[in-house]
Motif scaffolding. Structure first.
Motif, PDB file in Angstrom:
ATOM      1  N   CYS A  53       0.832  -1.212   0.000  1.00  0.00           N
ATOM      2  CA  CYS A  53       0.000   0.000   0.000  1.00  0.00           C
ATOM      3  C   CYS A  53       0.861   1.254   0.000  1.00  0.00           C
ATOM      4  CB  CYS A  53      -0.912   0.024   1.220  1.00  0.00           C
ATOM      5  SG  CYS A  53      -2.198  -1.216   1.238  1.00  0.00           S
ATOM      6  N   GLU A  57       1.156   4.255  -2.824  1.00  0.00           N
ATOM      7  CA  GLU A  57       0.976   5.666  -2.463  1.00  0.00           C
ATOM      8  C   GLU A  57       2.181   6.507  -2.887  1.00  0.00           C
ATOM      9  OE1 GLU A  57      -1.308   8.739  -0.470  1.00  0.00           O
ATOM     10  OE2 GLU A  57      -1.842   6.618  -0.570  1.00  0.00           O
ATOM     11  N   ASN A  79      -6.653   5.074  -1.275  1.00  0.00           N
ATOM     12  CA  ASN A  79      -5.676   4.068  -1.701  1.00  0.00           C
ATOM     13  C   ASN A  79      -6.365   2.722  -1.580  1.00  0.00           C
ATOM     14  OD1 ASN A  79      -3.625   2.071  -1.754  1.00  0.00           O
ATOM     15  ND2 ASN A  79      -2.126   3.468  -0.872  1.00  0.00           N
ATOM     16  N   VAL A 125      -4.599   4.882  -6.597  1.00  0.00           N
ATOM     17  CA  VAL A 125      -4.585   5.997  -5.649  1.00  0.00           C
ATOM     18  C   VAL A 125      -5.253   7.201  -6.298  1.00  0.00           C
ATOM     19  CG1 VAL A 125      -3.122   7.641  -4.411  1.00  0.00           C
ATOM     20  CG2 VAL A 125      -2.518   5.236  -4.442  1.00  0.00           C
TER      21      VAL A 125
END
Length: 138
Positions: A53, A57, A79, A125
């Protein structure tokens, strides 16, 4: 900024903890890589999903920032990362590209693959394009 300069700058923060190295950076495409180490594992001995994750990002934000340029900054507002294959070791590559770029927001997709080209995770995102950043974090 060159990918090497960007790697050095970002290494001062969370990207440095992950070991993220930028290979290619533009407003149209970002490529980065990192090595999976035991420090990035969760208790079951596989890489923690939060690492994936975070890479999504970082890669999307760097690309979105490169595109938005001197107009301001971008900040992540959503996200969503899907984990497809567990990883214990090796080098992973992240490839990010825009899906949508507008006046107030952007949407980026980031595909993460292993050394064999297998898709490990995929994330999207949403970024807000913020021209006046003085009020952020207040």
């Amino acid at each position: 900024m060159t990918p090497e300069q960007l790697t050095e700058l970002c290494a001062r923060g969370f990207d440095g903890v992950v070991g993220l190295r930028y290979l290619e950076v533009s407003g149209d495409e970002v490529r980065a890589e990192w090595t999976v180490t035991p420090q990035l594992h969760q208790p079951a001995g596989i890489m923690h999903g939060g690492v994936l994750c975070s890479v999504v990002e970082s890669v999307a934000s760097i690309g979105g920032s490169a595109w938005f340029g001197a107009r301001g900054h971008v900040v992540g507002t959503n996200n969503n990362t899907d984990f497809l294959r567990a990883t214990r070791s090796g080098t992973l590559t992240a490839h990010g590209h825009p899906i949508h770029r507008g006046r107030t927001q952007q949407l980026w997709q980031v595909d993460m693959t292993d050394e064999n080209g297998r898709l490990v995770a995929q994330g999207k995102v949403r970024l807000a394009n913020v021209e006046n950043t003085a009020h952020l974090g207040q």
